[in-house]
Design a protein around this motif. Structure first.
Motif, PDB file in Angstrom:
ATOM      1  N   GLU A  27       0.751  -1.391   0.195  1.00  0.00           N
ATOM      2  CA  GLU A  27       0.256   0.029   0.310  1.00  0.00           C
ATOM      3  C   GLU A  27       0.834   1.543   0.277  1.00  0.00           C
ATOM      4  O   GLU A  27       1.838   1.512   0.971  1.00  0.00           O
ATOM      5  CB  GLU A  27      -1.331   0.061   1.493  1.00  0.00           C
ATOM      6  CG  GLU A  27      -2.238   0.625   0.938  1.00  0.00           C
ATOM      7  CD  GLU A  27      -2.876  -0.454   0.193  1.00  0.00           C
ATOM      8  OE1 GLU A  27      -3.242  -0.530  -1.389  1.00  0.00           O
ATOM      9  OE2 GLU A  27      -3.644  -1.626   0.579  1.00  0.00           O
ATOM     10  N   HIS A  28       0.419   2.497  -0.428  1.00  0.00           N
ATOM     11  CA  HIS A  28       0.887   3.555  -0.888  1.00  0.00           C
ATOM     12  C   HIS A  28       2.806   3.193  -1.013  1.00  0.00           C
ATOM     13  O   HIS A  28       3.472   3.756  -1.219  1.00  0.00           O
ATOM     14  CB  HIS A  28       1.834   4.348   0.439  1.00  0.00           C
ATOM     15  CG  HIS A  28      -0.565   5.218   0.567  1.00  0.00           C
ATOM     16  ND1 HIS A  28      -0.468   5.934   0.058  1.00  0.00           N
ATOM     17  CD2 HIS A  28      -1.192   4.673   1.041  1.00  0.00           C
ATOM     18  CE1 HIS A  28      -2.103   6.074   0.285  1.00  0.00           C
ATOM     19  NE2 HIS A  28      -2.239   4.833   1.395  1.00  0.00           N
ATOM     20  N   ASP A  30       2.903   2.567  -4.628  1.00  0.00           N
ATOM     21  CA  ASP A  30       2.919   2.276  -6.240  1.00  0.00           C
ATOM     22  C   ASP A  30       3.592   3.617  -6.813  1.00  0.00           C
ATOM     23  O   ASP A  30       4.090   3.756  -7.781  1.00  0.00           O
ATOM     24  CB  ASP A  30       1.233   2.012  -7.080  1.00  0.00           C
ATOM     25  CG  ASP A  30       0.253   3.199  -6.262  1.00  0.00           C
ATOM     26  OD1 ASP A  30       0.352   3.926  -5.383  1.00  0.00           O
ATOM     27  OD2 ASP A  30      -0.857   3.008  -6.647  1.00  0.00           O
ATOM     28  N   ASP A 166      -4.956   0.890  -8.894  1.00  0.00           N
ATOM     29  CA  ASP A 166      -6.219   0.083  -9.076  1.00  0.00           C
ATOM     30  C   ASP A 166      -5.906   0.002 -10.501  1.00  0.00           C
ATOM     31  O   ASP A 166      -6.949  -0.724 -10.741  1.00  0.00           O
ATOM     32  CB  ASP A 166      -7.026   1.211  -9.100  1.00  0.00           C
ATOM     33  CG  ASP A 166      -6.849   2.146  -7.111  1.00  0.00           C
ATOM     34  OD1 ASP A 166      -5.884   0.767  -6.522  1.00  0.00           O
ATOM     35  OD2 ASP A 166      -6.726   2.759  -7.395  1.00  0.00           O
ATOM     36  N   TYR A 218      -3.857  12.137   0.973  1.00  0.00           N
ATOM     37  CA  TYR A 218      -3.357  11.491  -0.220  1.00  0.00           C
ATOM     38  C   TYR A 218      -2.346  12.428  -0.899  1.00  0.00           C
ATOM     39  O   TYR A 218      -0.897  11.649  -0.909  1.00  0.00           O
ATOM     40  CB  TYR A 218      -3.749  10.923  -0.757  1.00  0.00           C
ATOM     41  CG  TYR A 218      -3.158   9.635  -2.036  1.00  0.00           C
ATOM     42  CD1 TYR A 218      -3.387   8.548  -1.686  1.00  0.00           C
ATOM     43  CD2 TYR A 218      -3.351  10.293  -3.281  1.00  0.00           C
ATOM     44  CE1 TYR A 218      -2.905   7.368  -2.411  1.00  0.00           C
ATOM     45  CE2 TYR A 218      -2.348   9.812  -3.994  1.00  0.00           C
ATOM     46  CZ  TYR A 218      -2.855   7.758  -4.128  1.00  0.00           C
ATOM     47  OH  TYR A 218      -2.171   6.925  -4.850  1.00  0.00           O
TER      48      TYR A 218
HETATM   49  C1  GLA Z   1      -5.187   4.494  -3.785  1.00  0.00           C
HETATM   50  C2  GLA Z   1      -4.654   5.154  -5.571  1.00  0.00           C
HETATM   51  C3  GLA Z   1      -3.250   3.784  -5.605  1.00  0.00           C
HETATM   52  C4  GLA Z   1      -2.593   3.172  -4.596  1.00  0.00           C
HETATM   53  C5  GLA Z   1      -3.179   3.199  -3.555  1.00  0.00           C
HETATM   54  C6  GLA Z   1      -2.397   3.240  -2.289  1.00  0.00           C
HETATM   55  O1  GLA Z   1      -6.445   3.317  -4.120  1.00  0.00           O
HETATM   56  O2  GLA Z   1      -5.391   5.361  -6.101  1.00  0.00           O
HETATM   57  O3  GLA Z   1      -3.007   4.441  -6.571  1.00  0.00           O
HETATM   58  O4  GLA Z   1      -1.796   4.636  -4.284  1.00  0.00           O
HETATM   59  O5  GLA Z   1      -4.245   4.458  -2.504  1.00  0.00           O
HETATM   60  O6  GLA Z   1      -1.355   1.687  -2.302  1.00  0.00           O
END
Ligand code: GLA
Length: 376
Positions: A27-28, A30, A166, A218
């Protein structure tokens, strides 16, 4: 007459579907060009579509409760289309910006990916329109190319600085597999995950909260990671090996250190998880998920009281591991459980929520499903 013909007075040319996702771990990572490991959900956004050659894009969504939105292709510009329609409109804009000769369309959207739950309903919406347009206008674009266009729609048209996970998950996942994706070059491997065969199930507990600070936070976290990479002279935090972390942290201002620690340890958790899955040990994912949650809670600070409670209550109820999934600040928690315990874990999380005065979570079971596809 079917619903499309009732709405637009003519038949659709086809129907497409694109799924939501949960991310198992990574998570976080990408936007730090690291690894991720999502699976597609059986829940999808579906689009019935027919081309138009008069420069109009007409959009209707069963979930919005709004009348048809009519847009002129010539007027599409970043920020110009508010609300849910910005996602499909952004994809058409991104295709045209990239030089693809596409016209308008009538689009009827329907779906069952819960919105605002951290399950990527917006990426599913982008991807279903990208896949439909590629087929309808015979663009012959690959799934990763469509994922990149969908991400561009979200980044540049809607204005959300998301990474690529995603959209890649929604385009490229396969049934029965997790997508081990290297976000630096989009190389991907399908990693079989047979939870049922191992007597396991993956619960999704949607906390039904979405804290407002999410969007700005974010972007701020992403900027913090990019600043840390620049201070370390790295193209992205992904390039920092775990062995170099201690020395790197010492060079950084205190507020950036936990961000770096999360990204580096989380990236290592993805490769560890993949090794267990490939060795046929899905239960070994449990402690990795829980460690990932602790890192998101304590270092990256994107959890919230509701997701923390869901994780804790699931673990107390006997889950092998649990963590928030997606961007954070609310949304959903995943819990790896013995299949026989799934119901009682869900019930115990629900009663913990009730005792805390929170709304009851919504529960789904995640069965790794197929990415974007044509239905008919
Ligand atoms: C959201 C973003 C993704 C990713 C996640 C965290 O879903 O759209 O690109 O950064 O948060 O992993």
């Amino acid at each position: 007459m079917n619903a499309f013909a009732e709405l637009y007075g003519r038949p659709a040319e086809g129907e497409w579907a694109a799924p939501g996702r949960v991310n198992l771990i990574g998570e976080h990572t990408d936007y730090n060009l690291g690894f991720v490991l999502p699976i597609a959900l059986p829940q999808t956004v579906r689009a019935r579509v027919a081309r138009r050659d008069d420069g109009l894009l007409r959009l209707w969504s069963a979930q919005s409760g709004e009348p048809v939105t009519e847009l002129r292709l010539a007027d599409l510009a970043p920020g110009a289309v508010p609300g849910w329609a910005g996602y499909p409109a952004g994809v058409v804009w991104a295709l045209r910006e990239a030089g693809h000769q596409v016209g308008g369309a009538d689009v009827r959207l329907d779906g069952d990916v819960p919105g605002g739950a951290g399950l990527s309903s917006s990426a599913a919406l982008e991807c279903v329109v990208a896949a439909a347009y590629s087929d309808l206008y015979e663009l012959g674009l690959s799934a990763p190319e469509l994922a990149l266009l969908a991400q561009r729609a979200e980044n540049a048209f809607v204005g959300v600085p998301c990474g690529i996970m995603d959209q890649m998950a929604s385009m490229c996942c396969r049934p029965g597999a997790a997508l081990f994706l290297d976000t630096r070059d989009l190389t991907a491997r399908q990693v079989p995950i047979d939870l049922a065969g191992a007597g396991l199930a993956l619960l999704v507990l949607d906390t039904r909260v979405k804290h407002d600070l999410g969007d700005g936070a974010y972007a701020a976290l992403r900027a913090g990671c990019e600043r840390a990479a620049a201070l370390l002279g790295l193209p992205a935090l992904r390039s920092l090996p775990p062995a170099g972390v201690a020395a790197a942290l010492a060079q950084l201002p205190a507020e950036l250190r936990p961000l770096v620690r999360h990204v580096v340890t989380e990236n290592a958790r993805v490769t560890e998880a993949v090794a267990h899955l490939e060795a046929g040990r899905p239960a070994a994912l449990g402690p990795i998920l829980t460690a990932g949650h602790a890192s998101l809670r304590d270092d990256f600070r994107v959890s919230c009281p509701e997701t923390d409670l869901a994780v804790e209550a699931a673990l107390v109820a006997g889950a092998l591991g649990a963590r928030m999934t997606g961007g954070g600040f609310g949304g959903s928690v995943i819990a790896l459980v013995g299949a026989a315990e799934a119901e009682s874990v869900a019930a115990q999380v629900t009663s913990a929520f009730r005792a805390a005065g929170y709304a009851e979570p919504r529960t789904l079971t995640a069965i790794p499903a197929e990415g974007a596809r044509r239905l008919g």
